[in-house]
Design a protein around this motif. Structure first.
Motif, PDB file in Angstrom:
ATOM      1  N   VAL A  27      41.376  49.871  40.529  1.00 30.52           N
ATOM      2  CA  VAL A  27      41.997  48.864  41.388  1.00 30.52           C
ATOM      3  C   VAL A  27      43.449  49.262  41.624  1.00 30.52           C
ATOM      4  CG1 VAL A  27      42.616  46.419  41.635  1.00 30.52           C
ATOM      5  CG2 VAL A  27      40.468  47.066  40.485  1.00 30.52           C
ATOM      6  N   GLU A  64      46.905  49.034  44.738  1.00 36.90           N
ATOM      7  CA  GLU A  64      47.470  48.089  45.696  1.00 36.90           C
ATOM      8  C   GLU A  64      47.192  48.455  47.151  1.00 36.90           C
ATOM      9  OE1 GLU A  64      51.444  46.554  44.814  1.00 36.90           O
ATOM     10  OE2 GLU A  64      51.184  47.342  42.780  1.00 36.90           O
ATOM     11  N   THR A 104      43.972  46.047  46.681  1.00 35.64           N
ATOM     12  CA  THR A 104      44.322  44.624  46.713  1.00 35.64           C
ATOM     13  C   THR A 104      45.098  44.267  47.973  1.00 35.64           C
ATOM     14  OG1 THR A 104      46.448  44.885  45.587  1.00 35.64           O
ATOM     15  CG2 THR A 104      44.476  44.556  44.189  1.00 35.64           C
ATOM     16  N   SER A 124      50.315  42.337  47.289  1.00 33.27           N
ATOM     17  CA  SER A 124      50.211  41.072  46.559  1.00 33.27           C
ATOM     18  C   SER A 124      49.372  40.035  47.301  1.00 33.27           C
ATOM     19  CB  SER A 124      51.612  40.518  46.267  1.00 33.27           C
ATOM     20  OG  SER A 124      52.336  40.395  47.464  1.00 33.27           O
ATOM     21  N   LEU A 147      46.294  39.358  47.449  1.00 33.09           N
ATOM     22  CA  LEU A 147      44.975  39.484  46.830  1.00 33.09           C
ATOM     23  C   LEU A 147      44.107  38.318  47.290  1.00 33.09           C
ATOM     24  CD1 LEU A 147      43.134  40.940  44.775  1.00 33.09           C
ATOM     25  CD2 LEU A 147      44.204  39.569  43.000  1.00 33.09           C
ATOM     26  N   SER A 148      43.178  38.592  48.184  1.00 31.81           N
ATOM     27  CA  SER A 148      42.323  37.535  48.729  1.00 31.81           C
ATOM     28  C   SER A 148      41.242  37.152  47.727  1.00 31.81           C
ATOM     29  CB  SER A 148      41.668  38.001  50.028  1.00 31.81           C
ATOM     30  OG  SER A 148      40.702  39.008  49.752  1.00 31.81           O
ATOM     31  N   THR A 172      38.483  39.772  47.845  1.00 31.51           N
ATOM     32  CA  THR A 172      38.792  40.988  47.074  1.00 31.51           C
ATOM     33  C   THR A 172      38.706  40.697  45.579  1.00 31.51           C
ATOM     34  OG1 THR A 172      40.211  41.792  48.860  1.00 31.51           O
ATOM     35  CG2 THR A 172      40.498  42.811  46.701  1.00 31.51           C
ATOM     36  N   LEU A 173      39.206  39.550  45.157  1.00 30.27           N
ATOM     37  CA  LEU A 173      39.125  39.167  43.746  1.00 30.27           C
ATOM     38  C   LEU A 173      37.666  39.089  43.302  1.00 30.27           C
ATOM     39  CD1 LEU A 173      40.385  38.265  41.076  1.00 30.27           C
ATOM     40  CD2 LEU A 173      40.519  35.957  42.014  1.00 30.27           C
ATOM     41  N   ILE A 193      50.231  40.978  40.421  1.00 31.54           N
ATOM     42  CA  ILE A 193      48.809  41.233  40.677  1.00 31.54           C
ATOM     43  C   ILE A 193      48.079  41.473  39.358  1.00 31.54           C
ATOM     44  CG2 ILE A 193      47.145  42.791  41.781  1.00 31.54           C
ATOM     45  CD1 ILE A 193      49.441  43.405  43.838  1.00 31.54           C
ATOM     46  N   LEU A 236      44.924  39.347  37.888  1.00 29.25           N
ATOM     47  CA  LEU A 236      43.640  39.967  37.559  1.00 29.25           C
ATOM     48  C   LEU A 236      43.308  39.801  36.084  1.00 29.25           C
ATOM     49  CD1 LEU A 236      43.852  43.139  39.804  1.00 29.25           C
ATOM     50  CD2 LEU A 236      42.348  41.159  40.110  1.00 29.25           C
TER      51      LEU A 236
END
Length: 176
Positions: free
Chosen positions: A10, A12, A31, A34, A36-37, A40-41, A66, A70
């Motif tokens: 993972v 950026e 991701t 920053s 991070l949808s 995507t998560l 991020i 996570l």
């Protein structure tokens, strides 16, 4: 021939993916910085269950933000860390700007994390009378990014580090 990384890494952004693909046979999830949808998560969570994931994020504020998000949303995962000194471009602090040797070393020294570990209590942790210098000794030893007490406590537990190990690390450093 490039080394194969079985877990999904993972990162950026696209430049980080390009840098890793130039060095390894690797699959990545980006991701998009920053932003991070939830989609995507969810993809990262699914990947952690199927193939495993390695979090390899920039050693800057947004990268740490991020990483913490996570860490909060994953149970089992691995992490690789870069230090700011590994970055060869002074304008931007990121994986894409790091020297190849540092990237290879970081991914050779991944650390397994499990959010359900409870290897040390807060009371045991606070017996070490933490200050910035002691936190730096421990973070340098494990090659993780520097952090405050609360974050270090969480990471040490996730890494299954116990009180005896912390004492040994701090004590052995004082001998040098």
């Amino acid at each position: 021939m490039k080394s194969f990384i079985k877990e999904i890494v993972v990162v950026e952004g696209k430049t980080d993916t390009a840098k890793l693909k130039s060095l390894f046979n690797v699959d990545t999830i980006e991701t998009n910085g920053s932003r991070l949808s939830t989609k995507t998560l969810s993809l990262i969570q699914q990947a952690s269950l199927n193939r495993g994931v390695i979090l390899f994020l920039d050693p800057d504020g947004p990268g740490e933000m991020i990483r913490r998000k996570l860490e909060h949303n994953l149970i089992n995962f691995k992490q690789a860390f870069l230090k700011k000194k590994d970055i060869i471009d002074n304008k931007k602090i990121g994986i894409a700007e790091a020297n190849n040797k540092s990237i290879i070393n970081a991914l050779a020294k991944v650390i397994t994390f499990n959010k359900n570990n409870e290897s040390i209590s807060w009371q045991e942790f606070m017996q070490h009378d933490w200050n910035k210098a002691k936190r730096k000794i421990v973070t340098d030893y494990f090659q993780i990014t520097e952090s405050n007490n609360k974050q270090l406590f969480k990471r040490l537990n996730m890494m299954n580090v116990n009180n005896a190990t912390i004492k040994k690390i701090i004590f052995s450093y004082k001998d040098h």
